[in-house]
Design a protein around this motif. Structure first.
Motif, short mmCIF file in Angstrom:
data_model
loop_
_atom_site.label_atom_id
_atom_site.label_comp_id
_atom_site.label_asym_id
_atom_site.label_seq_id
_atom_site.Cartn_x
_atom_site.Cartn_y
_atom_site.Cartn_z
N UNK A 94 0.28 -1.15 0.14
CA UNK A 94 -0.28 -0.03 -0.19
C UNK A 94 1.16 1.05 0.09
N UNK A 95 1.82 1.23 1.22
CA UNK A 95 2.94 2.85 0.70
C UNK A 95 3.28 2.87 -0.87
N UNK A 96 3.65 1.76 -0.89
CA UNK A 96 4.43 1.07 -2.72
C UNK A 96 3.87 2.16 -3.64
N UNK A 97 2.32 2.37 -3.69
CA UNK A 97 0.93 2.13 -4.30
C UNK A 97 0.82 3.48 -3.57
N UNK A 98 0.59 4.19 -2.46
CA UNK A 98 0.95 5.70 -2.60
C UNK A 98 2.39 6.23 -3.21
N UNK A 99 3.27 6.26 -2.57
CA UNK A 99 4.41 6.73 -3.26
C UNK A 99 4.59 6.84 -5.29
#
Length: 169
Positions: free
Chosen positions: A19-24
């Motif tokens: 999820x953090x990778x997608x937000x980044x």
């Protein structure tokens, strides 16, 4: 009477990291879209600063917000240390080099603009280019070194202090 109290959910670390990778990635896409919109409006349509204020706010505001959050959470200094361990050039040297590079780019662009816009002959154009470029470097180099170097040193100091405060807890 715990109506508004949240129960602690168990989360999977892998799902959280994805999820953090997608937000980044989403952040980078939004910044790229804003930059493309800014460039197209400025050069294709000849828009003034009033028409691109939103793009500038998003571009600059996003970077400032990210920097401020990483500084006040104490993560900035950790990122700098991780960078310095893996890179041959330290972050402080990269800050100095980027300041110098940006000053020279600004100087060359202003020199070319002066030579093309105001010179009557090629020798006068060369003289205008040299003079304006030299004066621009003298003006912009100290300003950019103080700006970027000052922000870097202040960020380092605040991040280290916040990191030490977290260790004391």
């Amino acid at each position: 009477m715990n109506l508004f109290k949240r129960t602690k959910k168990t989360t999977d670390e892998r799902i959280e990291n994805v999820g953090n990778k997608i937000y980044r990635e989403m952040y980078h896409v939004i910044m790229a879209i804003c930059l493309i919109s800014f460039v197209v409006k400025m050069y294709k349509y000849g828009a003034g600063i009033e028409e691109v204020v939103l793009e500038l706010v998003i571009l600059i505001g996003g970077g400032v917000y990210f920097l401020a959050r990483s500084i006040f959470l104490g993560v900035f200094w950790d990122e700098v240390e991780m960078h310095d361990r893996t890179s041959k050039t330290s972050m402080s040297m990269k800050t100095i080099f980027s300041s110098i590079g940006l000053a020279f780019i600004i100087a060359v662009v202003m020199g070319i603009n002066s030579a093309v816009s105001y010179a009557d002959s090629s020798s006068q154009g060369l003289w205008y280019f040299t003079l304006v470029s030299f004066v621009s470097v003298i003006i912009y180099l100290p300003i950019l070194l103080l700006l970027f170097g000052g922000i870097y040193l202040l960020a380092k100091k605040v991040s280290m202090r916040n990191q030490e405060d977290d260790k004391e807890l």
